[in-house]
Design a protein around this motif. Structure first.
Motif, PDB file in Angstrom:
ATOM      1  N   PRO A   1       0.814  -1.215   0.000  1.00  0.00           N
ATOM      2  CA  PRO A   1       0.000   0.000   0.000  1.00  0.00           C
ATOM      3  C   PRO A   1       0.853   1.272   0.000  1.00  0.00           C
ATOM      4  N   HIS A   2       0.490   2.200  -0.892  1.00  0.00           N
ATOM      5  CA  HIS A   2       1.162   3.507  -0.917  1.00  0.00           C
ATOM      6  C   HIS A   2       0.100   4.594  -0.802  1.00  0.00           C
ATOM      7  N   LEU A   3       0.275   5.480   0.185  1.00  0.00           N
ATOM      8  CA  LEU A   3      -0.728   6.477   0.529  1.00  0.00           C
ATOM      9  C   LEU A   3      -0.244   7.896   0.244  1.00  0.00           C
ATOM     10  N   PHE A   4      -1.201   8.794  -0.062  1.00  0.00           N
ATOM     11  CA  PHE A   4      -0.902  10.230  -0.120  1.00  0.00           C
ATOM     12  C   PHE A   4      -2.201  11.006   0.042  1.00  0.00           C
ATOM     13  N   TRP A   5      -2.090  12.275   0.394  1.00  0.00           N
ATOM     14  CA  TRP A   5      -3.239  13.152   0.580  1.00  0.00           C
ATOM     15  C   TRP A   5      -3.546  13.851  -0.734  1.00  0.00           C
ATOM     16  N   HIS A   6      -4.811  13.765  -1.194  1.00  0.00           N
ATOM     17  CA  HIS A   6      -5.242  14.435  -2.422  1.00  0.00           C
ATOM     18  C   HIS A   6      -6.035  15.674  -2.038  1.00  0.00           C
ATOM     19  N   ALA A   7      -5.414  16.841  -2.214  1.00  0.00           N
ATOM     20  CA  ALA A   7      -5.984  18.094  -1.713  1.00  0.00           C
ATOM     21  C   ALA A   7      -7.314  18.437  -2.381  1.00  0.00           C
ATOM     22  N   GLU A   8      -7.437  18.174  -3.672  1.00  0.00           N
ATOM     23  CA  GLU A   8      -8.637  18.577  -4.402  1.00  0.00           C
ATOM     24  C   GLU A   8      -9.898  17.873  -3.897  1.00  0.00           C
ATOM     25  N   THR A   9      -9.794  16.609  -3.549  1.00  0.00           N
ATOM     26  CA  THR A   9     -10.961  15.873  -3.043  1.00  0.00           C
ATOM     27  C   THR A   9     -10.975  15.766  -1.531  1.00  0.00           C
ATOM     28  N   GLN A  10      -9.905  16.290  -0.884  1.00  0.00           N
ATOM     29  CA  GLN A  10      -9.798  16.235   0.575  1.00  0.00           C
ATOM     30  C   GLN A  10      -9.944  14.810   1.102  1.00  0.00           C
ATOM     31  N   ARG A  11      -9.250  13.893   0.420  1.00  0.00           N
ATOM     32  CA  ARG A  11      -9.282  12.502   0.839  1.00  0.00           C
ATOM     33  C   ARG A  11      -7.891  11.874   0.693  1.00  0.00           C
ATOM     34  N   TRP A  12      -7.679  10.849   1.492  1.00  0.00           N
ATOM     35  CA  TRP A  12      -6.476  10.047   1.354  1.00  0.00           C
ATOM     36  C   TRP A  12      -6.663   9.069   0.202  1.00  0.00           C
ATOM     37  N   ILE A  13      -5.596   8.860  -0.551  1.00  0.00           N
ATOM     38  CA  ILE A  13      -5.605   7.908  -1.645  1.00  0.00           C
ATOM     39  C   ILE A  13      -4.631   6.784  -1.320  1.00  0.00           C
ATOM     40  N   MET A  14      -5.066   5.552  -1.566  1.00  0.00           N
ATOM     41  CA  MET A  14      -4.201   4.391  -1.390  1.00  0.00           C
ATOM     42  C   MET A  14      -4.113   3.625  -2.707  1.00  0.00           C
ATOM     43  N   LEU A  15      -2.893   3.334  -3.140  1.00  0.00           N
ATOM     44  CA  LEU A  15      -2.675   2.441  -4.271  1.00  0.00           C
ATOM     45  C   LEU A  15      -2.244   1.088  -3.744  1.00  0.00           C
ATOM     46  N   LEU A  16      -2.777   0.033  -4.344  1.00  0.00           N
ATOM     47  CA  LEU A  16      -2.374  -1.323  -3.998  1.00  0.00           C
ATOM     48  C   LEU A  16      -2.021  -2.084  -5.260  1.00  0.00           C
ATOM     49  N   ALA A  17      -0.934  -2.847  -5.196  1.00  0.00           N
ATOM     50  CA  ALA A  17      -0.549  -3.721  -6.299  1.00  0.00           C
ATOM     51  C   ALA A  17      -1.321  -5.029  -6.150  1.00  0.00           C
ATOM     52  N   VAL A  18      -2.121  -5.344  -7.167  1.00  0.00           N
ATOM     53  CA  VAL A  18      -2.990  -6.518  -7.100  1.00  0.00           C
ATOM     54  C   VAL A  18      -2.796  -7.318  -8.389  1.00  0.00           C
ATOM     55  N   GLY A  19      -1.972  -8.371  -8.309  1.00  0.00           N
ATOM     56  CA  GLY A  19      -1.682  -9.157  -9.504  1.00  0.00           C
ATOM     57  C   GLY A  19      -0.950  -8.326 -10.534  1.00  0.00           C
ATOM     58  N   GLN A  20      -1.606  -8.067 -11.662  1.00  0.00           N
ATOM     59  CA  GLN A  20      -1.005  -7.245 -12.710  1.00  0.00           C
ATOM     60  C   GLN A  20      -1.817  -5.974 -12.955  1.00  0.00           C
ATOM     61  N   GLU A  21      -2.339  -5.416 -11.874  1.00  0.00           N
ATOM     62  CA  GLU A  21      -3.018  -4.128 -11.971  1.00  0.00           C
ATOM     63  C   GLU A  21      -2.805  -3.354 -10.674  1.00  0.00           C
ATOM     64  N   MET A  22      -3.106  -2.058 -10.734  1.00  0.00           N
ATOM     65  CA  MET A  22      -3.113  -1.221  -9.549  1.00  0.00           C
ATOM     66  C   MET A  22      -4.558  -0.904  -9.186  1.00  0.00           C
ATOM     67  N   GLN A  23      -4.912  -1.073  -7.920  1.00  0.00           N
ATOM     68  CA  GLN A  23      -6.225  -0.685  -7.438  1.00  0.00           C
ATOM     69  C   GLN A  23      -6.098   0.600  -6.625  1.00  0.00           C
ATOM     70  N   ILE A  24      -7.058   1.493  -6.807  1.00  0.00           N
ATOM     71  CA  ILE A  24      -7.025   2.805  -6.168  1.00  0.00           C
ATOM     72  C   ILE A  24      -8.203   2.914  -5.205  1.00  0.00           C
ATOM     73  N   TYR A  25      -7.914   3.251  -3.945  1.00  0.00           N
ATOM     74  CA  TYR A  25      -8.910   3.410  -2.894  1.00  0.00           C
ATOM     75  C   TYR A  25      -8.837   4.838  -2.346  1.00  0.00           C
ATOM     76  N   SER A  26      -9.921   5.270  -1.683  1.00  0.00           N
ATOM     77  CA  SER A  26      -9.907   6.581  -1.023  1.00  0.00           C
ATOM     78  C   SER A  26     -10.509   6.468   0.370  1.00  0.00           C
ATOM     79  N   SER A  27     -10.134   7.422   1.230  1.00  0.00           N
ATOM     80  CA  SER A  27     -10.610   7.416   2.618  1.00  0.00           C
ATOM     81  C   SER A  27     -10.538   8.829   3.182  1.00  0.00           C
ATOM     82  N   ALA A  28     -11.474   9.141   4.086  1.00  0.00           N
ATOM     83  CA  ALA A  28     -11.429  10.425   4.783  1.00  0.00           C
ATOM     84  C   ALA A  28     -10.683  10.328   6.098  1.00  0.00           C
ATOM     85  N   ASN A  29     -10.548   9.098   6.637  1.00  0.00           N
ATOM     86  CA  ASN A  29     -10.010   8.961   7.994  1.00  0.00           C
ATOM     87  C   ASN A  29      -8.898   7.918   8.118  1.00  0.00           C
ATOM     88  N   LEU A  30      -8.432   7.380   6.994  1.00  0.00           N
ATOM     89  CA  LEU A  30      -7.352   6.390   6.976  1.00  0.00           C
ATOM     90  C   LEU A  30      -7.758   5.049   7.583  1.00  0.00           C
TER      91      LEU A  30
END
Length: 564
Positions: free
Chosen positions: A262-291
């Motif tokens: 998991p790799h996380l960063f803060w996305h200012a425009e949507t005011q949410r945390w973004i998480m990237l996960l490596a899943v097989g041969q793709e990247m999945q993108i998640y978001s959260s307000a509270n981690l």
């Protein structure tokens, strides 16, 4: 005389105790128990790298307080690793495989060589240990993890095996630096637990207390690698010195086997945390307000780029495009295997991210590599870096031979830190890679003498051949072809290449235009080459029997050597 005899007898007793054979209680051909009779800080475990793995359970008052795997010495000792006892009183050791072919269990070398000590000597004993690259004090290291900057300190965690110099027992080791060059070893950041060993992940600085652990708390996300790969969280309220695991772990689960990093960063425009996960041969993108609670936003990867292996260690960030006043997003995707010259490598995609979905600018079949050497993998960047910098660090090895390179006390270093931006060549946008400016502070006065730790700056006047060589004829040949706009590095005769058939090779990179200057970083067992404008990077390990002490160039190129 009597006092002297008593003193001598006491000294002899101490020597006998130190030299005594630790006698295991043998339960079968593959199972022993070992009572811990001395209350010292460490038990030194003798390791033999060709031995099969032994599974060790550490017990205290009949309770298991730690489990680990180690290649306990059967015939000879390659090196020692420390097991911190913490008042443990019993080791329960199971050997894998058929022990009957190895001789009597009581005669294994490990029982003769185990030692109780209060201090572990970490003095460097390695001919090939770099002088200015980050390395673990001992043991195995791979992916950089949990990288962040706070209060003037760069924090670097890494995949670490404290009990051997080959991959096993994944733990987050930790180091800190105030200048990205000189690193201080710290206690392990995150250790294995009932959910599994600790695979790769990232850290963020929670400036606004979105997770509820306090303003400025450090939030770590990592993969718990047990029966399945799940995502877990830990937090630090002391600036990253110590971490406490979240009681609600695992936070995120999946039925897919390869679900990690998991790799996380803060996305200012949507005011949410973004998480990237490596899943097989793709990247999945998640978001959260509270981690803590995460929403799946999108996927990226189908048909894009290289799919020669498993996708790993993602990152996503925004970079300026030189000379345009614009910014674009870069999605980093490390892959193993599938690299341009075999094994592991770092590919990336340039495009746009709206807080929900990443859209790639290039055609699906376009593949872009961040570094064209064999030994640059698991590239990720620091969170919260100052002055809006995007600073990357990579693992300097290749999964084809990382466990076999000719070092024992430690295995693997990190590449030098690099600052990233973007540049345009034709219709494509590429990632620019420059040695971080902190590297300039290492330069000594210009010299004519090549050393085993230096920076070489070559001013080019068209096509040029550059040869590094030592008195034994071991050499590395680099060629810049101005017409083809390529740079190559041939390490087939660089020194010891015998440990792997995959090691001898020539790597080739596009230069995206004419090269006017080459910056070459030499450090005992590695060469890192950069175009002076940051349009090409190439990282390769080398293992010469003695340092390269001469440099020859063609076509009237000018050479300046800066000893470090």
């Amino acid at each position: 005389m009597k006092k002297l005899l008593m003193t001598l007898m006491a000294m002899m007793t101490c020597c006998l105790l130190d030299a005594q054979i630790i006698a295991p209680r043998i339960l079968s051909d593959s199972h022993v128990m070992l009572s811990l009779e001395k209350q010292t800080r460490y038990l030194l475990l003798p390791v033999e790298e060709k031995a099969e793995i032994a599974h060790i359970r550490v017990l205290k008052d009949n309770n298991v307080c730690q489990t680990l795997n180690a290649r306990l010495a059967v015939d000879k000792v390659d090196y020692f690793v420390p097991l911190e006892l913490k008042k443990a009183d019993l080791l329960d050791i199971s050997f894998r495989g058929d022990r009957r072919t190895k001789g009597a269990m009581s005669e294994l070398a490990c029982w003769h060589e185990m030692k109780y000590v209060d201090e572990f000597d970490m003095t460097n004993r390695e001919h090939f240990r770099p002088k200015y690259h980050h390395t673990p004090k001992y043991g195995w290291m791979n992916d950089p993890n949990g990288m962040f900057y706070k209060d003037g300190v760069w924090h670097l965690a890494f995949q670490w095996n404290p009990y051997g110099s080959q991959w096993e027992n994944m733990t987050w080791g930790a180091s800190t630096s105030r200048d990205l060059i000189h690193w201080d070893a710290q206690p392990a950041a995150i250790e294995a637990d009932g959910l599994g060993t600790i695979f790769s992940g990232s850290c963020v600085v929670d400036k606004e207390n979105t997770a509820g652990f306090g303003k400025g708390a450090i939030i770590a996300y990592y993969t718990s690698a047990g029966e399945a790969q799940t995502q877990s969280m830990a937090y630090s309220t002391d600036g990253g010195k110590t971490f406490k695991k979240y009681s609600g772990n695992p936070v995120l689960v999946s039925s897919v086997p390869d679900f990690r990093d998991p790799h996380l960063f803060w996305h200012a425009e949507t005011q949410r945390w973004i998480m990237l996960l490596a899943v097989g041969q793709e990247m999945q993108i998640y978001s959260s307000a509270n981690l803590k609670q995460w929403t799946m936003e999108s996927r990226f990867g189908a048909e894009y780029g290289n799919h020669g292996g498993v996708w790993e260690c993602p990152d996503l960030f925004r970079l300026p495009v030189r000379g345009t006043g614009q910014q674009k997003w870069v999605l980093v995707c490390n892959i193993n295997p599938g690299g341009p010259f075999g094994g592991s490598a770092t590919q990336y995609f340039v495009g746009n991210f709206d807080g929900h979905k990443f859209t790639c600018d290039s055609r699906p079949e376009v593949t872009k590599w961040m570094d064209y050497g064999k030994d640059h993998y698991a590239t990720v960047t620091f969170d919260n870096a100052p002055d809006n910098r995007r600073v990357a660090i990579a693992w300097m090895s290749n999964w084809q031979y990382a466990n076999e390179v000719p070092t024992k006390q430690f295995r693997s270093a990190n590449a030098i830190p690099r600052d990233l931006d973007l540049f345009i060549d034709g219709t494509e946008t590429y990632c620019g890679v420059m040695p971080s400016p902190e590297m300039l502070t290492l330069r000594g006065k210009p010299s004519k003498q090549l050393t085993d730790a230096c920076e070489v700056v070559v001013t080019l006047k068209g096509s040029t051949e550059i040869t590094l060589q030592n008195a034994k004829g071991e050499k590395v040949v680099m060629r810049y072809d101005a017409q083809k706009q390529t740079f190559s590095m041939d390490r087939t005769k660089s020194g010891d290449t015998s440990f792997s058939e995959h090691f001898p090779c020539t790597t080739v990179a596009p230069t995206h235009g004419q090269m006017k200057q080459l910056r070459l970083f030499i450090d005992r067992s590695s060469l890192e080459a950069f175009d002076g404008d940051g349009k090409m990077a190439m990282t390769n390990l080398v293992f010469p029997s003695e340092p390269y002490n001469t440099i020859n160039v063609t076509n009237k190129a000018k050479v300046t050597i800066y000893p470090f």
